[in-house]
Design a protein around this motif. Structure first.
Motif, PDB file in Angstrom:
ATOM      1  N   LEU A  96       2.411  15.649   4.682  1.00 32.30           N
ATOM      2  CA  LEU A  96       1.748  14.895   3.623  1.00 32.30           C
ATOM      3  C   LEU A  96       1.416  13.519   4.165  1.00 32.30           C
ATOM      4  O   LEU A  96       2.113  13.004   5.050  1.00 32.30           O
ATOM      5  N   ARG A  97       0.379  12.919   3.605  1.00 27.91           N
ATOM      6  CA  ARG A  97       0.077  11.531   3.932  1.00 27.91           C
ATOM      7  C   ARG A  97       0.047  10.730   2.642  1.00 27.91           C
ATOM      8  O   ARG A  97      -0.758  10.993   1.752  1.00 27.91           O
ATOM      9  N   LEU A  98       0.931   9.754   2.581  1.00 28.88           N
ATOM     10  CA  LEU A  98       0.970   8.857   1.437  1.00 28.88           C
ATOM     11  C   LEU A  98       0.100   7.637   1.710  1.00 28.88           C
ATOM     12  O   LEU A  98       0.013   7.181   2.847  1.00 28.88           O
ATOM     13  N   SER A  99      -0.502   7.122   0.651  1.00 24.53           N
ATOM     14  CA  SER A  99      -1.303   5.900   0.749  1.00 24.53           C
ATOM     15  C   SER A  99      -0.763   4.868  -0.220  1.00 24.53           C
ATOM     16  O   SER A  99      -0.305   5.202  -1.318  1.00 24.53           O
ATOM     17  N   CYS A 100      -0.847   3.623   0.181  1.00 20.15           N
ATOM     18  CA  CYS A 100      -0.451   2.500  -0.674  1.00 20.15           C
ATOM     19  C   CYS A 100      -1.584   1.489  -0.632  1.00 20.15           C
ATOM     20  O   CYS A 100      -1.836   0.903   0.416  1.00 20.15           O
ATOM     21  N   THR A 101      -2.236   1.292  -1.745  1.00 16.02           N
ATOM     22  CA  THR A 101      -3.352   0.355  -1.814  1.00 16.02           C
ATOM     23  C   THR A 101      -2.950  -0.870  -2.612  1.00 16.02           C
ATOM     24  O   THR A 101      -2.435  -0.767  -3.725  1.00 16.02           O
ATOM     25  N   ALA A 102      -3.191  -2.021  -2.006  1.00 22.65           N
ATOM     26  CA  ALA A 102      -2.810  -3.285  -2.625  1.00 22.65           C
ATOM     27  C   ALA A 102      -4.008  -3.944  -3.302  1.00 22.65           C
ATOM     28  O   ALA A 102      -5.133  -3.849  -2.816  1.00 22.65           O
ATOM     29  N   SER A 103      -3.763  -4.591  -4.403  1.00 25.65           N
ATOM     30  CA  SER A 103      -4.789  -5.387  -5.079  1.00 25.65           C
ATOM     31  C   SER A 103      -4.144  -6.659  -5.589  1.00 25.65           C
ATOM     32  O   SER A 103      -2.944  -6.710  -5.839  1.00 25.65           O
ATOM     33  N   GLN A 130      -0.724  -5.804  -7.456  1.00 25.97           N
ATOM     34  CA  GLN A 130      -0.435  -4.414  -7.755  1.00 25.97           C
ATOM     35  C   GLN A 130      -0.410  -3.578  -6.472  1.00 25.97           C
ATOM     36  O   GLN A 130      -1.209  -3.803  -5.563  1.00 25.97           O
ATOM     37  N   LEU A 131       0.541  -2.659  -6.417  1.00 25.06           N
ATOM     38  CA  LEU A 131       0.618  -1.680  -5.343  1.00 25.06           C
ATOM     39  C   LEU A 131       0.534  -0.309  -5.981  1.00 25.06           C
ATOM     40  O   LEU A 131       1.296  -0.005  -6.898  1.00 25.06           O
ATOM     41  N   VAL A 132      -0.378   0.519  -5.482  1.00 27.67           N
ATOM     42  CA  VAL A 132      -0.563   1.848  -6.064  1.00 27.67           C
ATOM     43  C   VAL A 132      -0.405   2.895  -4.981  1.00 27.67           C
ATOM     44  O   VAL A 132      -1.157   2.899  -3.999  1.00 27.67           O
ATOM     45  N   GLU A 133       0.577   3.775  -5.168  1.00 30.42           N
ATOM     46  CA  GLU A 133       0.809   4.847  -4.217  1.00 30.42           C
ATOM     47  C   GLU A 133       0.067   6.111  -4.637  1.00 30.42           C
ATOM     48  O   GLU A 133      -0.165   6.343  -5.833  1.00 30.42           O
ATOM     49  N   LEU A 163       6.724  -3.967  -5.924  1.00 27.47           N
ATOM     50  CA  LEU A 163       7.058  -2.553  -5.771  1.00 27.47           C
ATOM     51  C   LEU A 163       6.081  -1.723  -6.594  1.00 27.47           C
ATOM     52  O   LEU A 163       5.804  -2.063  -7.761  1.00 27.47           O
ATOM     53  N   GLY A 164       5.571  -0.645  -6.012  1.00 26.08           N
ATOM     54  CA  GLY A 164       4.676   0.231  -6.736  1.00 26.08           C
ATOM     55  C   GLY A 164       5.415   1.120  -7.715  1.00 26.08           C
ATOM     56  O   GLY A 164       6.634   1.051  -7.847  1.00 26.08           O
ATOM     57  N   GLN A 165       4.661   1.974  -8.378  1.00 26.45           N
ATOM     58  CA  GLN A 165       5.245   2.833  -9.415  1.00 26.45           C
ATOM     59  C   GLN A 165       5.872   4.102  -8.842  1.00 26.45           C
ATOM     60  O   GLN A 165       6.608   4.798  -9.529  1.00 26.45           O
ATOM     61  N   GLY A 166       5.569   4.402  -7.600  1.00 27.48           N
ATOM     62  CA  GLY A 166       6.161   5.551  -6.946  1.00 27.48           C
ATOM     63  C   GLY A 166       5.314   6.804  -7.026  1.00 27.48           C
ATOM     64  O   GLY A 166       4.511   6.985  -7.942  1.00 27.48           O
ATOM     65  N   THR A 167       5.505   7.681  -6.043  1.00 25.02           N
ATOM     66  CA  THR A 167       4.844   8.982  -6.024  1.00 25.02           C
ATOM     67  C   THR A 167       5.883  10.024  -5.607  1.00 25.02           C
ATOM     68  O   THR A 167       6.655   9.798  -4.674  1.00 25.02           O
ATOM     69  N   GLN A 168       5.895  11.156  -6.292  1.00 21.45           N
ATOM     70  CA  GLN A 168       6.903  12.170  -6.055  1.00 21.45           C
ATOM     71  C   GLN A 168       6.533  13.033  -4.865  1.00 21.45           C
ATOM     72  O   GLN A 168       5.402  13.535  -4.767  1.00 21.45           O
ATOM     73  N   VAL A 169       7.485  13.220  -3.965  1.00 22.39           N
ATOM     74  CA  VAL A 169       7.346  14.156  -2.849  1.00 22.39           C
ATOM     75  C   VAL A 169       8.429  15.215  -3.008  1.00 22.39           C
ATOM     76  O   VAL A 169       9.613  14.881  -3.067  1.00 22.39           O
TER      77      VAL A 169
END
Length: 129
Positions: free
Chosen positions: A18-25, A3-6, A119-125
């Protein structure tokens, strides 16, 4: 389960940051290339920045799309299984959904050719005044 979570997206005024983060599990970042993609309404998904997470890689080998060079910086913390995208001097044209991706490949193969396995679910900018 891989899983990838943004996180970190939001609304910001032009010129802001802005600072985006992507955490892998479910897997370790070692030997994986991690990339940031974005997709604006009506446009194709494009590679923004990619970084190899091998211990021998260096910031000089990171990939940046021409449109974000000098404004965005990708970095990683393997111990936290997290990759960041620092976005400065944001413009309206940076508005998009930003996705995190992973694959055991090169930065060119991922960011330029668009090859990824996860691919993660995405985050809106949204950049707007």
């Amino acid at each position: 389960q891989v899983q990838l979570v943004e996180s970190g997206g939001g609304l910001v005024e032009p010129g802001g940051s802005l600072r985006l983060s992507c955490t892998a599990s479910g897997f370790t970042l070692d030997y994986y290339t991690i990339g940031w993609f974005r997709q604006a309404p009506g446009k194709e998904r494009e590679g923004v920045s990619c970084t190899s997470t091998t211990i021998t890689s260096s910031p000089e080998s990171d990939y940046y799309a021409d449109s974000v060079k000098g404004r965005f910086t990708i970095s990683r913390d393997n111990a936290k299984s997290t990759v960041y995208l620092q976005m400065n001097s944001l413009k309206a044209e940076d508005t998009a959904v930003y996705y995190c991706a992973a694959r055991r490949t090169t930065v060119q193969a991922m960011c330029v050719q668009g090859n990824y396995d996860y691919l993660g679910q995405g985050t809106q900018v949204t950049v707007s005044s």
